[in-house]
Structures are given as structure tokens and as C-alpha cells.
Scaffold this motif. Structure first.
Motif, mmCIF file in Angstrom:
data_model
loop_
_atom_site.group_PDB
_atom_site.id
_atom_site.type_symbol
_atom_site.label_atom_id
_atom_site.label_comp_id
_atom_site.label_asym_id
_atom_site.label_seq_id
_atom_site.Cartn_x
_atom_site.Cartn_y
_atom_site.Cartn_z
ATOM 1 N N VAL A 118 45.618 110.145 -25.434
ATOM 2 C CA VAL A 118 45.254 110.109 -24.021
ATOM 3 C C VAL A 118 46.275 110.895 -23.196
ATOM 4 C CG1 VAL A 118 44.382 108.676 -22.170
ATOM 5 C CG2 VAL A 118 44.381 107.826 -24.455
ATOM 6 N N GLY A 136 36.156 104.246 -11.243
ATOM 7 C CA GLY A 136 35.133 104.665 -12.190
ATOM 8 C C GLY A 136 35.678 105.593 -13.262
ATOM 9 N N GLY A 137 36.544 106.522 -12.857
ATOM 10 C CA GLY A 137 37.122 107.451 -13.818
ATOM 11 C C GLY A 137 37.907 106.726 -14.895
ATOM 12 N N PHE A 138 38.695 105.740 -14.472
ATOM 13 C CA PHE A 138 39.472 104.971 -15.442
ATOM 14 C C PHE A 138 38.548 104.250 -16.414
ATOM 15 C CE2 PHE A 138 42.702 104.963 -11.958
ATOM 16 C CZ PHE A 138 43.727 105.536 -12.660
ATOM 17 N N PHE A 139 37.509 103.608 -15.866
ATOM 18 C CA PHE A 139 36.642 102.811 -16.731
ATOM 19 C C PHE A 139 35.888 103.692 -17.727
ATOM 20 C CE2 PHE A 139 36.560 99.623 -13.092
ATOM 21 C CZ PHE A 139 37.558 98.869 -13.678
ATOM 22 N N LEU A 180 36.662 106.634 -18.902
ATOM 23 C CA LEU A 180 37.559 107.164 -19.933
ATOM 24 C C LEU A 180 37.928 106.075 -20.937
ATOM 25 C CD1 LEU A 180 39.139 109.535 -21.010
ATOM 26 C CD2 LEU A 180 41.026 108.883 -19.567
ATOM 27 N N ALA A 181 38.162 104.851 -20.433
ATOM 28 C CA ALA A 181 38.503 103.750 -21.338
ATOM 29 C C ALA A 181 37.381 103.502 -22.328
ATOM 30 C CB ALA A 181 38.798 102.484 -20.534
ATOM 31 N N VAL A 229 37.369 106.238 -24.968
ATOM 32 C CA VAL A 229 38.446 106.056 -25.941
ATOM 33 C C VAL A 229 38.081 104.943 -26.911
ATOM 34 C CG1 VAL A 229 40.836 105.330 -26.218
ATOM 35 C CG2 VAL A 229 40.251 106.940 -24.437
ATOM 36 N N TRP A 230 37.491 103.899 -26.370
ATOM 37 C CA TRP A 230 37.097 102.756 -27.188
ATOM 38 C C TRP A 230 36.085 103.180 -28.253
ATOM 39 C CZ3 TRP A 230 34.662 97.687 -24.818
ATOM 40 C CH2 TRP A 230 34.644 96.694 -25.803
ATOM 41 N N LYS A 280 37.663 105.482 -30.917
ATOM 42 C CA LYS A 280 38.585 104.775 -31.800
ATOM 43 C C LYS A 280 37.819 103.866 -32.761
ATOM 44 C CE LYS A 280 43.274 104.033 -30.650
ATOM 45 N NZ LYS A 280 44.245 103.057 -30.147
#
Lengths: 205, 197
Positions: free
Chosen positions: A24, A180-183, A185-186, A189-190, A193
Motif C-alpha cells: 500500500v 469513500g476513498g479509504f473504504f 481501497l481497503a 486490498v482485502w 490479499k
């Protein structure tokens, strides 16, 4: 032989070595503009241009850079490339340039550009360095474009400014705002992974 | 642009327009260092100090040197050189003056040169046409806001690591991003108080 090597480098940067998913890194300046697909594309093209050409330039002069000041040299070369992008946008796309505001300049401090000049450009010949820079930029861009598509679609019901979802669609206005951007992207990534881990778990069992 | 007071800008840079939570600047070190409160306190202090000082310094450089000479297009290079030189200077001074302070902040200083938040604060200051006083307020506020966000984040992550069951794919950066999103939501609650734009 070298062609296949370069191709492998290209593929690695798109898939398993993709810096966004592995660590990240480098989302600073670009995540901020992912609420509109068009701006994201312009930013990404600027970033590809910068990583590819600064890698090439630094690789060409790598033998004459004194190791003590190498960081400074890298930053200066990158800054020159970014100035080219900035002036080009100002001249040909003044509207987009105004919307992007300071974020074009912030490509300089993007960790991905620095990371690739540090790790690859200073140790390898020009052609692999160019390929590496280009593919790192592309690998980074497609992830951000996906994020931008999600955010614009959910936030305004449109993609590229074209209304996709019908009038019954209720905008999730949170998506075009900062959280929203944070969510998004999270969640990305989830997913990645989780996907990467499945074969490893099967091998254990 | 209407005149904004010193404290209005300071307050809004800390809370309503937090440089990390609304502009995503300085994310790299934010995600990497926010595991412990102690380390993030050190990094936060260093970023606060450097942002406040370089924003003021770059205002002087931009309006007193670059604008009269018509070299505005060189601002990216000049800003980053000013920041790098300033960080180097601070590092040398701290090394001489206080050994303990150097132990605490020393390792963070080289990281700071490429921290987007600092260059970002300088570029925002230019784009919004701040006067010198406003630029100082903005630099202080942006640095303080960044430090506040990273310390809050570290506090949450430290507690979270003690007793909580996180889905395996979300461990590390994933959960940090979700926390950051939630914090950004919380900070949006300040929106009605003051507004910059």
C-alpha cells in the motif's frame, strides 16, 4: 533472451509485485483525485510518463552520480519530469489542470517513483529501467482506475461523466468524499490479499 | 478570496480540512509508522515542525524570489530543495544541541523530505493565494492536523492489536485504511464549524 527478461519484469510489476497491494505504497497524491475517472486517467498518464522517463534518465547517468547525493539527484530529475507534465496540462487541458490543483506537483513525492528509481534505475541498464518504470506506472494506474470507477459509479451513478445507472439510483455521496476513498481501497486490498492466500492455505492442508 | 483570519485558517486546517484525512497526503509514512504511539509521536512532532517552518519559508521564496524573476514554473524544484535543505539543517542542529532529541527524532528526519504532506501544504498555500500570516497559520494547522491524525491512529491500532479478531486479509494496511476512513467520517462532523473553500 533479454526480451523475455524484460517481459517478465513487465508482468511482475503488474501482478505479484504490484506496490499498491503488497505494501500500500504511493497512494498519496493519486487517491485524492479518484472520485472522477477522467482526472484519475490524466493523473495516471502523468505518473506513467514520470516513472518511465525518470527511470530512463537516471539509468543513463547512473555511473556519474556520487552516492552521497543520489537522493537529491533523483528528486531533481523527477521534479523536472513533473514540471513537463504540469506545463503540458496547463497549456492543452487548462480545465483539468485547474481541477487537479496541487496534486500533479505531488507526483514528485510519490513513493513509487522514488522507490523504482532507487531500486532499479541506479543498478540496471537503460532499457530494463525504462520497462520497469513504465510497467510500474501501468500496474499502479489500473488499480487506481478501478477504484475511480467504483467511486464515481457509486457516488454519482455515472462513469466518465456518462450516466449509467437509471434515475431510481440514489447516490452514495460518501463515495465521492474523502472516507469513500479509504473504504474502497481497503476493500480492494482485502480482496486481493484473500485471493493470494487461498492457494497457500490449500498447500498447507 | 475573502479575508480569513489567522485562527479560522489554523482551526480549519486541523479539523475540517485535515491534510491527511481529506486530502490523503502523507499516507505512506502514515500507514508505515502508525503501529506504536511513541514512534508516531516522534514522527508527528517532526512533521509538524518542518511543515510549519517550510510553509513560511517557501512563501518568502515564492513571492520574494520566484514571482519577481518570473520563474514560477520552477516552484516544484525550488520547494523540494528548500524542504530538503531545511531538514538537513534541522538534523545538524538537533545533533549538536540535544542528544536525546536526536535519538527521538533523528531517524524520522530523512523520511520527511519525501513526505507528501509537507510539499502539499506548500502547494496549497500557493494555489489559495494566502498572505504571509495566512500561510503561517496554514502551515501550523496542517502540521498539527497531520500529527493529531497519526497519533489518534496509532492509539487505535495499538489497542486493536491487543484483543481483536481481524479477518486475515484485512490485517495490516487493510484495517488501517478502514480506521482512517472512519476517522475521516468523524472529522467530517466538524464541517459545519468553519470552511476554507
Amino acid at each position: 533472451m533479454t526480451a523475455t527478461k524484460n517481459w517478465k519484469l513487465f508482468k511482475d510489476n503488474l501482478g505479484p509485485q504490484n506496490p499498491i497491494f503488497v505494501q500500500v505504497l504511493g497512494i498519496c497524491s493519486t487517491l485524492a483525485v479518484t472520485n472522477v475517472v477522467k482526472n484519475t486517467l490524466v493523473m495516471c498518464l502523468g505518473l506513467i510518463f514520470t516513472t518511465a522517463l525518470s527511470n530512463l534518465a537516471l539509468s543513463l547517468i547512473r555511473n556519474s552520480i556520487p552516492p552521497r547525493v543520489r537522493m537529491m539527484v533523483e528528486v531533481l530529475v523527477i521534479a523536472c519530469m513533473v514540471i513537463v507534465v504540469d506545463i503540458y496540462l496547463k497549456a492543452f487541458y487548462p480545465d483539468i489542470s485547474r481541477q487537479l490543483g496541487p496534486y500533479v506537483g505531488l507526483i514528485i513525492t510519490n513513493c513509487i517513483v522514488m522507490g523504482h528509481t532507487e531500486a532499479v534505475a541506479l543498478t540496471s541498464p537503460p532499457l530494463p529501467a525504462l520497462v520497469d518504470g513504465f510497467s510500474a506506472g501501468v500496474g499502479y494506474s489500473y488499480v487506481l482506475l478501478l477504484i475511480a470507477c467504483c467511486r464515481e459509479l457509486l457516488g454519482t451513478g455515472a462513469v466518465w461523466g456518462v450516466q449509467v445507472l437509471g434515475p431510481h439510483w440514489v447516490n452514495w455521496s460518501i463515495m465521492v468524499m474523502a472516507p469513500g476513498g479509504f473504504f474502497v481501497l481497503a476493500v480492494f486490498v482485502w480482496i486481493v490479499k484473500g485471493w493470494g492466500e487461498r492457494p497457500a492455505q490449500k498447500a498447507q492442508a | 478570496m475573502q479575508e480569513l483570519g489567522f485562527f479560522t485558517i489554523l482551526f480549519s486546517a486541523v479539523f475540517t480540512n485535515n491534510i491527511l484525512l481529506t486530502n490523503y497526503l502523507g499516507m505512506c509514512s502514515f500507514l508505515a509508522v502508525s503501529r506504536e504511539v511513541k514512534a508516531s509521536l516522534g514522527l508527528g512532532t517532526a512533521v509538524f515542525f518542518v511543515t510549519a517552518a517550510t510553509t513560511a519559508l517557501n512563501w518568502v521564496v515564492y513571492y520574494r524570489i520566484l514571482v519577481p524573476l518570473d520563474l514560477v514554473y520552477l516552484r516544484f524544484i525550488v520547494f523540494i530543495v528548500v524542504i530538503a535543505a531545511f531538514v538537513q539543517l534541522v538534523e545538524m542542529i538537533i545533533e549538536r544541541v540535544s542528544e536525546t532529541l536526536y535519538q527521538a527524532l533523528g531517524i524520522f528526519l530523512p523520511l520527511i523530505t519525501v513526505n507528501c504532506a509537507i510539499l502539499g501544504a506548500c502547494l496549497f498555500m500557493v494555489i489559495r493565494d494566502y498572505t504571509f500570516g495566512q500561510a503561517c497559520a496554514y502551515g501550523l494547522g496542517a502540521g498539527l492536523g497531520w500529527a493529531l491524525a497519526i497519533m489518534a491512529m496509532a492509539g487505535i491500532r495499538q489497542r486493536l492489536s491487543l484483543r481483536s479478531r481481524i479477518p486475515r486479509g484485512l490485517e495490516g494496511p487493510g484495517i488501517a485504511l478502514i480506521i482512517a476512513g472512519t476517522m475521516a467520517l468523524a472529522f467530517m462532523g466538524f464541517n459545519g464549524m468553519v470552511s476554507l473553500n
